[in-house]
Design a protein around this motif. Structure first.
Motif, short mmCIF file in Angstrom:
data_model
loop_
_atom_site.label_atom_id
_atom_site.label_comp_id
_atom_site.label_asym_id
_atom_site.label_seq_id
_atom_site.Cartn_x
_atom_site.Cartn_y
_atom_site.Cartn_z
N ARG A 80 0.84 -1.20 0.00
CA ARG A 80 0.00 0.00 0.00
C ARG A 80 0.88 1.25 0.00
N GLY A 81 0.23 2.39 -0.11
CA GLY A 81 0.97 3.63 -0.24
C GLY A 81 1.65 4.08 1.03
N ASP A 82 2.76 4.77 0.87
CA ASP A 82 3.49 5.37 1.98
C ASP A 82 3.02 6.81 2.12
N SER A 83 1.98 7.01 2.89
CA SER A 83 1.40 8.35 3.04
C SER A 83 2.27 9.25 3.91
N GLU A 84 3.02 8.67 4.84
CA GLU A 84 3.82 9.48 5.75
C GLU A 84 5.07 10.04 5.10
N ASN A 85 5.68 9.28 4.20
CA ASN A 85 6.93 9.70 3.57
C ASN A 85 6.79 9.66 2.05
N TYR A 86 5.69 10.18 1.55
CA TYR A 86 5.28 9.98 0.17
C TYR A 86 6.40 10.25 -0.83
N ASP A 87 7.00 11.42 -0.77
CA ASP A 87 7.93 11.81 -1.84
C ASP A 87 9.38 11.65 -1.44
N GLN A 88 9.67 10.81 -0.46
CA GLN A 88 11.06 10.51 -0.15
C GLN A 88 11.72 9.87 -1.38
N PRO A 89 12.97 10.18 -1.66
CA PRO A 89 13.63 9.56 -2.82
C PRO A 89 13.55 8.04 -2.83
N ALA A 90 13.59 7.41 -1.66
CA ALA A 90 13.54 5.94 -1.60
C ALA A 90 12.27 5.39 -2.20
N VAL A 190 9.01 8.03 -13.39
CA VAL A 190 9.72 7.69 -12.15
C VAL A 190 10.90 8.63 -11.95
N LEU A 191 11.66 8.85 -13.01
CA LEU A 191 12.81 9.73 -12.91
C LEU A 191 12.42 11.17 -12.63
N SER A 192 11.30 11.61 -13.19
CA SER A 192 10.80 12.95 -12.91
C SER A 192 10.44 13.08 -11.44
N ASN A 193 9.76 12.08 -10.89
CA ASN A 193 9.43 12.10 -9.46
C ASN A 193 10.69 12.15 -8.61
N LEU A 194 11.67 11.33 -8.98
CA LEU A 194 12.91 11.27 -8.22
C LEU A 194 13.64 12.61 -8.27
N ARG A 195 13.70 13.19 -9.45
CA ARG A 195 14.39 14.48 -9.59
C ARG A 195 13.73 15.55 -8.73
N ARG A 196 12.41 15.61 -8.77
CA ARG A 196 11.70 16.61 -7.96
C ARG A 196 11.92 16.38 -6.47
N PHE A 204 20.79 19.03 -5.50
CA PHE A 204 20.76 19.31 -6.93
C PHE A 204 21.72 18.44 -7.73
N GLU A 205 22.84 18.03 -7.15
CA GLU A 205 23.72 17.10 -7.86
C GLU A 205 23.01 15.77 -8.10
N GLU A 206 22.29 15.30 -7.08
CA GLU A 206 21.53 14.06 -7.23
C GLU A 206 20.42 14.24 -8.26
N ALA A 207 19.76 15.41 -8.25
CA ALA A 207 18.72 15.68 -9.24
C ALA A 207 19.28 15.65 -10.66
N LEU A 208 20.52 16.12 -10.83
CA LEU A 208 21.16 16.05 -12.14
C LEU A 208 21.37 14.60 -12.57
N ALA A 209 21.67 13.73 -11.62
CA ALA A 209 21.85 12.31 -11.95
C ALA A 209 20.56 11.73 -12.50
N ALA A 210 19.43 12.07 -11.88
CA ALA A 210 18.14 11.58 -12.38
C ALA A 210 17.85 12.14 -13.77
N LEU A 211 18.19 13.41 -13.98
CA LEU A 211 17.96 14.02 -15.29
C LEU A 211 18.84 13.36 -16.36
N GLU A 212 20.07 13.01 -16.01
CA GLU A 212 20.95 12.34 -16.97
C GLU A 212 20.37 11.00 -17.41
N CYS A 213 19.76 10.29 -16.48
CA CYS A 213 19.11 9.02 -16.83
C CYS A 213 17.93 9.27 -17.78
N ALA A 214 17.15 10.30 -17.50
CA ALA A 214 16.02 10.63 -18.37
C ALA A 214 16.50 10.98 -19.78
N GLU A 215 17.62 11.70 -19.87
CA GLU A 215 18.17 12.05 -21.18
C GLU A 215 18.58 10.81 -21.95
#
Length: 376
Positions: A80-90, A190-196, A204-215
């Motif tokens: 089921r959904g993780d309502s408490e930590n919804y947008d955690q990178p994990a 998934v990568l967009s969610n992770l980047r945000r 922001f360095e980690e967000a760049l990693a997600a963007l590189e995967c999307a590219e």
């Protein structure tokens, strides 16, 4: 090379060899970007165990396939959904979701899709604005399964009602919104969610990693130039950022080109300033966004009037736009173009463009301005 950099390189190599990428393996590759120490073999073993449990249960002719799916994965296994930590990178890691049985809608759906596929079920992923559900021939006709809500089955109107709860307003989705998404589209989301998620935490360095995967999934996507440039601004790498943003404007000719052009001018004028605040983003309910809109509109009306009065005087116009950007972002509102702003809802954006009379549109994180849908 760090563990995350190695994970990004492996993702790139994997994506370059796939005409239509394998959804589950792509999601596992993203899991390694989230946590380079993640045990991916354990995730593969876990999803196969779930599939085997489904296969055994499907042998019971007394139950329909969707009933087996719901009983095994949600009643017995407790996904089921993780309502408490919804947008955690994990929660953007399907390996983490398989281990904890908690996650966000899209990664929970990927786990359901893969376990179901291995068990012989026909299921599809459906990316809606701000939410993700499962469809397919193994479900009752016109019904959609919501893994975040413990396997709840809903028809189209029920799904719209669920989205109304997310966005704070009734809405009506077009029929095409319920079409299945491709594996590539799902992985990009998934990568967009992770980047945000990383951006919101100032990572922001980690967000760049997600963007590189999307590219790597969509080579040559011009929007990636814009997003990379904006991230580099947040990192203070102004020269690199301006070069990318100028390249984007020269090649795209999109809706936001004028706004990006003005932003570039502001950045240059501020001699090394980023032009984009790096504070944690504000999340708005619909009520909060509508309460903030009169002030946003007032600031924007003043800026538009000054901008028009300074017609032909480029330096003055740049200064006006720069002041408008700073005043708007100070409210926690995101500038997405010239006189175009978004209020982050945590599931997508409430979108407003001058001179619209009210806040009447929303779009998901991936759709952008062209994908706006009306709030009712």
């Amino acid at each position: 090379m760090s563990g995350r950099e190695s994970a990004v390189e492996r993702f790139r190599a994997w994506a370059s060899g796939e005409a239509e990428p394998d959804l589950f393996e792509g999601a596992l590759a993203i899991s390694a970007v989230v946590d380079p120490m993640e045990d991916l073999s354990a995730a593969r073993q876990r999803v196969e165990e779930l599939a085997e449990k489904l296969r055994r249960a499907l042998g019971d002719a007394a139950l329909a396939p969707h009933e087996v799916l719901r009983r095994v994965l949600f009643d017995e296994e407790g996904f089921r959904g993780d309502s408490e930590n919804y947008d955690q990178p994990a929660n953007s890691s399907v390996a983490h979701v398989l281990a904890t049985r908690r996650g966000m809608p899209i990664t929970l759906s990927i786990a359901v899709l893969e376990a179901g596929r291995r068990a012989g079920l026909s299921l599809t992923g459906i990316g809606l604005p701000g939410h993700f559900v499962v469809g397919g021939d193994s479900l009752p006709s016109g019904q959609y399964l919501d893994p975040f809500d413990g396997g709840e089955l809903r028809d189209a109107s029920g799904v719209e009602g669920r989205l109304a709860g997310i966005f704070g307003s009734a809405l009506e989705l077009p029929e095409e919104a319920f079409l299945p998404d491709s594996s590539r589209s799902i992985l990009l989301r998934v990568l967009s969610n992770l980047r945000r998620s990383w951006e919101k935490r100032g990572s922001f360095e980690e967000a760049l990693a997600a963007l590189e995967c999307a590219e790597a999934l969509v080579p040559g996507d011009l929007s990636a130039l814009r997003e990379r440039g904006l991230l580099l601004l947040r990192l203070g790498r102004t020269g690199e950022a301006v070069s990318l943003l100028e390249d984007y404007v020269a090649r795209s000719g999109g809706e936001d080109s004028e706004g990006i052009t003005k932003l570039i001018a502001v950045v240059k004028d501020r001699s090394g300033g980023s032009g984009v605040p790096s504070e944690e983003k504000k999340i708005f309910t619909l009520g909060e966004a509508r309460e903030a809109l009169p002030r946003v509109r007032e600031i924007t009306e003043e800026a538009v009037a000054s901008y028009e009065s300074a017609a032909g005087v480029e330096d003055q116009q740049q200064e006006i736009v720069g002041r408008w950007v700073r005043r708007i972002t100070a409210l926690g509102v995101e500038v997405k173009g010239l006189w175009l702003v978004d209020f982050d809802s945590g599931a997508g954006y409430y979108c407003w463009k001058y001179p619209e009379p009210a806040l009447e549109y929303f779009h998901g994180y991936e759709e952008g301005f062209a994908g706006r849908l009306p709030l009712q």
